[in-house]
Design a protein around this motif. Structure first.
Motif, short mmCIF file in Angstrom:
data_model
loop_
_atom_site.label_atom_id
_atom_site.label_comp_id
_atom_site.label_asym_id
_atom_site.label_seq_id
_atom_site.Cartn_x
_atom_site.Cartn_y
_atom_site.Cartn_z
N THR A 65 -26.29 17.03 -23.32
CA THR A 65 -27.09 17.13 -22.10
C THR A 65 -27.15 18.56 -21.59
N LYS A 66 -26.22 19.39 -22.03
CA LYS A 66 -26.19 20.80 -21.64
C LYS A 66 -25.80 21.63 -22.86
N GLY A 67 -26.15 22.89 -22.82
CA GLY A 67 -25.78 23.80 -23.89
C GLY A 67 -26.83 24.87 -24.09
N GLU A 68 -26.40 26.07 -24.33
CA GLU A 68 -27.32 27.19 -24.48
C GLU A 68 -28.20 27.02 -25.70
N ARG B 265 -32.62 23.26 -26.51
CA ARG B 265 -34.01 22.78 -26.51
C ARG B 265 -34.79 23.28 -27.71
N LEU C 288 -19.75 19.67 -26.31
CA LEU C 288 -20.66 19.65 -25.17
C LEU C 288 -20.75 18.24 -24.58
N LYS D 67 -36.25 23.61 -10.06
CA LYS D 67 -35.22 24.30 -10.85
C LYS D 67 -34.58 25.42 -10.02
N LYS E 101 -30.62 25.77 -8.88
CA LYS E 101 -29.88 26.99 -9.16
C LYS E 101 -29.30 27.58 -7.86
N LYS F 124 -26.21 25.68 -6.78
CA LYS F 124 -25.08 25.93 -7.67
C LYS F 124 -24.52 27.34 -7.49
#
Length: 571
Positions: A276-279, A282, A298, A484, A488, A491
Motif C-alpha cells: 500500500t506504500k513504498g517509493e 506505481r 512494506l 493530496k 501532506k 502529516k
C-alpha cells in the motif's frame, strides 16, 4: 524494439505510450516498423489498463497480418459500416491536426461568400453518381486494410458504397459546422472498433473464447452507454481496469473460460501481498510490486482493499457470463470467496469504526494550525483559498471533498423565502454526484458566514468556479491535487497522528458530532445525502428551514479553535 512490459514515457511531454516493433515478416502488411499509440495520460495507474488493452489489440493485428500472408482475405457486407466508420474517424483525426482540411468537404460559390456541402451537388438517387463520389475514399480505405475491392455486382460492394456515401454525407454536415468555428459536434462511430470478418476469423482461430482484456473493453463500453460518460463512470472504469491489468500481469491475458475458481483464489492471495506504500511502486508491474513488498517488508493490502478489487474482477467476469455467454459461471462469486472476505472485512471495520472520525482534540489541533491562524501556503502549488475553505466546509457540512471542490460560484445560494444561505449540490457543467441521494441543498452553518465565506464567494467571478485554481484530474476530479496537499499538510506541518482519513474523516466527524448534540438522524442524512431508511422517507423534499434549525445545535469548532470570538482553544 521488442514488446515493452510497461508504458513508455515521452521525455518532453510526459505522455505515456504503448510501443512495439513490428516483426519483419509482416511489416509490408502493417505498413510501419513500429506500433506506437498514445495512452492519453501521464498517470501510470490510469495508463496500465489501456496498455494491456492496446497490447491485446496489437497482438490481434499482428495475427491478422500473418493470416493474410497465408491467403487472400475477402470483404463481406457486414464489414461495410465498420470500414466506413474507420474511414470517417481517420478524416476527423486529420481535421483535428489540420482544421483547414474541412474545406475538402465543402464547395465555395464563385463569389466566395457562400458555402455548399459537397454531397449536395451529387444526385443521391443515382447509383453511378453515389459510387463516383466515394470510390476514391473506398479504394484508399481498402488498401489501408490490405483488402481487395469486391466486384461491382457483389452484395459487399453495394453495401460499401451505401455505407461510405452515408458517412460522406455526415462528414460534409460536420465540416460545414466546423468551418463556422463550432467544433463541439462530432459523429458517433461505434462500428469503427468492431472487428472485420477477417479479423474475427483470426481471433477465433487463436483461442476458444474472448480474452479478459476484450471482455473488460466490452464491459467498459456497456458501462459508459448505461451510466453515461461522466467523470464518475470513467473513474470506475479506470479503477476496474487496474484490477484487470493486475490479473493480466500475473497470469496473462487468458480467455475467460480458462479463469477458474482456483486461479481466482491465487489472484486473491496475490492481491493481499500488494504493497500500500513504498517509493516508486506505481511504476512497477504487479509481480515487481509484490517482490518489493516482500523484500522490504512494506505494508500490504487489507481485507477491504482485496474485497474491492475482487468485486471489480467479479463484475467483469459476470458480464462475460450473463451478457456475452462466454463462461458457464462467474468463478469468484461461485466459490463463495467474496462472502467470506465480506464477513471478515465487516468484523475488521467494526473494530476500526471509532478511528474513522476526528476527535474534538484533533479538530482543535487542525484548526489552530498555521493554515487557519496565519498565512501558510503550500510551497509548490497554488490552490487559491481552496486549501483553507475546503476543510472548514467539510467539517461543517459533512459533504464529500469532490462535491465541494467542483462547485460553481452559482452553487452558493440564498433562499428567497427564508434568507438561508445554502450549497446546491447537483450534477451538470462538469460536476458529478455519487448517488441519486447526493443531489441536495446543504444549509451553511453560522460559523462559515462569520468566517467570511460569503465574502469569499462574492469575490469570485459570478460565472466561474468557486475554487478556480483547482485543475480537473481526468479520473479523480477537481479535489485530487488539493486533497493530496491537505494530507501532506496534516502529516508534515500539523504532525497529526490520526487514523481518520484526511478528507473523508470530516464526513464521519460531522455524523458523529450530529449524534453527540442530538441532531435527528433523518436530518443529518438529508444534509449529507445518505440514502433514506425507508420508501416513505423518499417522498417529498427536505425542508431547508428544518435543516438550518437543527444545524444550530452543531458545535462551534471555529470558536473552540479561536478562529471566532468566544471560547478559545486554551480557555
Amino acid at each position: 524494439m521488442n514488446a515493452m512490459t510497461k508504458p513508455w514515457k515521452h521525455p518532453q511531454s510526459g505522455i505515456l505510450y504503448f510501443r512495439r516493433e513490428v516483426p519483419v515478416d509482416i511489416r509490408k502488411i502493417i505498413g510501419r516498423r513500429e506500433w506506437k499509440v498514445s495512452l492519453r495520460t501521464r498517470d501510470f495507474s490510469a495508463a496500465r489498463p489501456r496498455f494491456a488493452s492496446e497490447l491485446a489489440r496489437c497482438e490481434e493485428t499482428f495475427a491478422a497480418a500473418r493470416d493474410q500472408l497465408a491467403g487472400q482475405p475477402r470483404v463481406i457486407a457486414s464489414d461495410a459500416p465498420k470500414l466506413a466508420d474507420r474511414w470517417a474517424q481517420g478524416v476527423m483525426d486529420t481535421w483535428d491536426a489540420n482544421p483547414d482540411a474541412v474545406q475538402d468537404f465543402l464547395i465555395h460559390s464563385e463569389e466566395g461568400s457562400d458555402l455548399t456541402l459537397a454531397c449536395d451537388v451529387v444526385d443521391s438517387s443515382n447509383p453511378k453518381a453515389r459510387k463516383a463520389a466515394i470510390i476514391e475514399f473506398l479504394r484508399g480505405t481498402l488498401a489501408e486494410h490490405k483488402l481487395p475491392m469486391p466486384d461491382d455486382q457483389e452484395l459487399a460492394f453495394r453495401a460499401l458504397v451505401d455505407a461510405f456515401f452515408a458517412r460522406w454525407h455526415d462528414l460534409c454536415q460536420i465540416a460545414l459546422t466546423r468551418s463556422t468555428g463550432n467544433w463541439r459536434e462530432s459523429l458517433e462511430l461505434s462500428a469503427a472498433e468492431k472487428p472485420l470478418a477477417v479479423e474475427q476469423k483470426t481471433q477465433q482461430a487463436s483461442r476458444s473464447g474472448p480474452k479478459l482484456s476484450e471482455v473488460f473493453s466490452a464491459w467498459a463500453e456497456d458501462k459508459s452507454l448505461t451510466d453515461g460518460e461522466t467523470r464518475s463512470t470513467n473513474k470506475t472504469i479506470s479503477e476496474f481496469g487496474i484490477t484487470i491489468t493486475r490479473f493480466i500481469e500475473l497470469f496473462g491475458d487468458l480467455p475467460v473460460d480458462r479463469i477458474t475458481r482456483s486461479l481466482c483464489q491465487e489472484f486473491r492471495a496475490a492481491l493481499s501481498k500488494l504493497p500500500t506504500k513504498g517509493e516508486g511502486i506505481r511504476r512497477l508491474s504487479t509481480p515487481e510490486q509484490i517482490a518489493k513488498a516482500e523484500a522490504e517488508g512494506l505494508p500490504t493490502a487489507g481485507l477491504a482493499t482485496v474485497k474491492k478489487q475482487l468485486r471489480a474482477m467479479s463484475a467483469v467476469l459476470n458480464f462475460a457470463a450473463q451478457r456475452l455467454d462466454a463462461i458457464d459461471e462467474e468463478p469468484i462469486s461461485a466459490s463463495g470467496m467474496l462472502r467470506g472476505i465480506a464477513k471478515a472485512a465487516r468484523r475488521a471495520e467494526t473494530r476500526d469504526a471509532e478511528d474513522k472520525h476526528y476527535s474534538r482534540s484533533e479538530l482543535a489541533t487542525i484548526f489552530t494550525s498555521p493554515l487557519f491562524t496565519g498565512n501558510w501556503q503550500p510551497p509548490r502549488s497554488n490552490f487559491g483559498q481552496a486549501l483553507y475553505w475546503l476543510p472548514l466546509l467539510m467539517v461543517y457540512t459533512g459533504a464529500r471533498r469532490e462535491e465541494l471542490a467542483q462547485m460553481l460560484v452559482a452553487d452558493v445560494r440564498q433562499d428567497d423565502d427564508s434568507g438561508i444561505w445554502y450549497l446546491s449540490i447537483a450534477p451538470g457543467e462538469g460536476k458529478t454526484v455519487k448517488t441519486l441521494n447526493s443531489r441536495r441543498k446543504v444549509p451553511l452553518h453560522a460559523d462559515l458566514l462569520a468566517l467570511g465565506f460569503i465574502d469569499y464567494r462574492n469575490s469570485q467571478p459570478a460565472a466561474g468556479r468557486l475554487f478556480p485554481k483547482l485543475e480537473e484530474h481526468p479520473d479523480n476530479g477537481y479535489g485530487h491535487a488539493v486533497g493530496k496537499a491537505w494530507a501532506k499538510y496534516l502529516k508534515e506541518v500539523v504532525k497529526l497522528d490520526s487514523q481518520a482519513s484526511p478528507s473523508h474523516g470530516f464526513r464521519h466527524t460531522f455524523k458523529t458530532l450530529c449524534r453527540e448534540v442530538g441532531i435527528e438522524t433523518a436530518v443529518s442524512d438529508w444534509i449529507t445525502g445518505h440514502a433514506a431508511s425507508n420508501v416513505g422517507a423518499t417522498y417529498g423534499s427536505n425542508p431547508l428551514r428544518r435543516m438550518a434549525r437543527e444545524l444550530e445545535k452543531f458545535p462551534s469548532i471555529a470558536t473552540t479553535a479561536g478562529l471566532l470570538p468566544g471560547k478559545t482553544a486554551e480557555g
